[in-house]
Every structure is written in C-alpha cells, then in structure tokens.
Design a protein around this motif. Structure first.
Motif, short mmCIF file in Angstrom:
data_model
loop_
_atom_site.label_atom_id
_atom_site.label_comp_id
_atom_site.label_asym_id
_atom_site.label_seq_id
_atom_site.Cartn_x
_atom_site.Cartn_y
_atom_site.Cartn_z
N GLU A 179 0.97 -1.22 0.00
CA GLU A 179 -0.04 -0.03 0.09
C GLU A 179 0.83 1.21 -0.14
O GLU A 179 0.72 2.22 -0.59
N GLN A 234 -5.39 10.18 -4.27
CA GLN A 234 -5.05 8.63 -4.53
C GLN A 234 -3.97 8.22 -3.33
O GLN A 234 -3.90 7.32 -2.79
N GLU A 240 -3.87 5.86 -0.45
CA GLU A 240 -3.02 4.58 -0.08
C GLU A 240 -2.41 4.56 1.25
O GLU A 240 -2.14 3.28 1.99
N HIS A 257 -4.75 3.17 3.53
CA HIS A 257 -4.99 1.84 3.46
C HIS A 257 -3.87 1.13 4.18
O HIS A 257 -3.86 0.20 4.99
N GLU A 283 -4.21 -1.53 -9.82
CA GLU A 283 -5.10 -1.81 -9.25
C GLU A 283 -5.53 -3.42 -8.96
O GLU A 283 -6.12 -3.83 -8.16
N VAL A 328 -3.49 -5.12 -6.96
CA VAL A 328 -3.77 -4.92 -5.61
C VAL A 328 -4.87 -5.85 -5.33
O VAL A 328 -4.93 -6.55 -4.31
N GLN A 384 -11.73 -2.44 -3.40
CA GLN A 384 -10.84 -2.97 -4.73
C GLN A 384 -11.83 -2.53 -5.71
O GLN A 384 -11.75 -2.51 -7.01
N GLU A 419 -12.14 0.91 -6.39
CA GLU A 419 -10.82 1.44 -6.91
C GLU A 419 -10.60 0.95 -8.55
O GLU A 419 -10.41 1.77 -9.47
#
Ligand code: FEO
Length: 173
Positions: free
Chosen positions: A17, A46, A50, A53, A94, A97, A127, A130
């Motif tokens: 992250e 953004q 992150e 997160h 993404e 991720v 997600q 995202e």
C-alpha cells in the motif's frame, strides 16, 4: 492471534500500500510537470488514500497482537508515454492489488482466521471501487483521444476530488 503466515501476508500488503502511494506520487509528478492541476490533485488524493490503507493494516496488526515489519519500498516507474498509458498502468496496478487482497482472503480462510477474513472484506469492496474508478477514466480517455479541450474539462472535474478518511479509520476500527 495471527498465524505467522497471515502476519507476513498483512505486513507485505502494508508495504505494498505504501508502494502504491509512491507510484501515485510519481503519477502526480507527471501532471504537475504539465500544469494539469486537476489530474495532479486526483493522484494527490489517491496517494492519501493509499497511505490510509497502509495505516488500516498497521492498526489491525497491532490490535491482533502482531508486530509490524518494514520492508524496502520499491522505486516506482516514473516515465509515462501519455495520459492514457499512465491511467492504463494505474488500472493494471489496482488489478494487482485486488489479486493480492484476494490471496490474503484465501490465506485467512485456510487458516480459519475469521477475524482477518472479516477485516479484509472492507478491502475486497474497496478494490471494486478502485478498479471501477480507474476503468471509468481509461474509458473516457480512450474516447477523448488526442483532443485537448476535453482533457481540460476532465482536469477541472478531477480538481474537485477530496480526501475522505476511509471508514475503518474514521470509525476507529
Ligand atoms: Fe490501496 Fe488503490 O488500493
């Protein structure tokens, strides 16, 4: 109590992250250099997301009696050929991720770690958002092509984005 395997997975995701934040700083730079301030703002927010997160993983690891381990942060790519190429790379990132989060859920299920499975579900849903957000922008940019006027309109739209503290931090979970 986290198993060693689960703890390692969570720590590696915390690192990833932060890497994501670093990648999005590189993308913000691309737009700062072009004076496209709305796009730059989009990636600034953004980056904040992150880092939030990463913080959510950090808090959870300690709440569960684990220890946070810091790994080196990889240097992100900094050269992008076009705005569209940059957003395609962000979308692809993404998706990676998402795969990583799903693998963590798989581990939680294998370890019968119901608490971590429940914790990860927020990221599973995040997600979806995202990927949707970046896919929408890739689709728009493909339609726009080389037309500069719609780029300025999109820049004005992205200037409106603001950072909202994610629910797990806002609720102190
Ligand atoms: Fe932390 Fe963009 O996923």
């Amino acid at each position: 109590m986290l198993s060693n395997r689960m703890l390692e997975g969570l720590n590696k995701q915390l690192n990833y992250e932060i890497y994501s934040a670093y990648l999005y700083v590189a993308m913000e730079n691309y737009f700062q250099e072009k004076n496209l301030e709305g796009f730059a703002n989009f990636f600034k927010v953004q980056t904040q997301e992150e880092l939030a997160h990463a913080r959510i993983f950090y808090e959870y690891i300690y709440r569960m009696g684990g220890k946070v381990t810091l790994y080196p942060i990889e240097k992100p790519e900094e050269n992008f050929e076009s705005i569209l190429e940059l957003f395609k790379k962000a979308l692809s990132h993404e998706k990676t991720v998402t795969e990583r989060i799903h693998k963590l859920v798989d581990i939680a299920i294998e370890e019968k770690d119901h608490a971590t499975n429940a914790f990860l579900q927020w990221f599973v849903n995040e997600q979806v958002e995202e990927e949707e957000s970046f896919q929408r922008l890739v689709d728009k940019l493909e339609l726009i092509g080389d037309n500069i006027q719609p780029i300025f309109i999109l820049d004005a739209e992205l200037a409106q984005r603001i950072f909202v503290l994610p629910a797990p931090l806002a609720q102190g979970q």
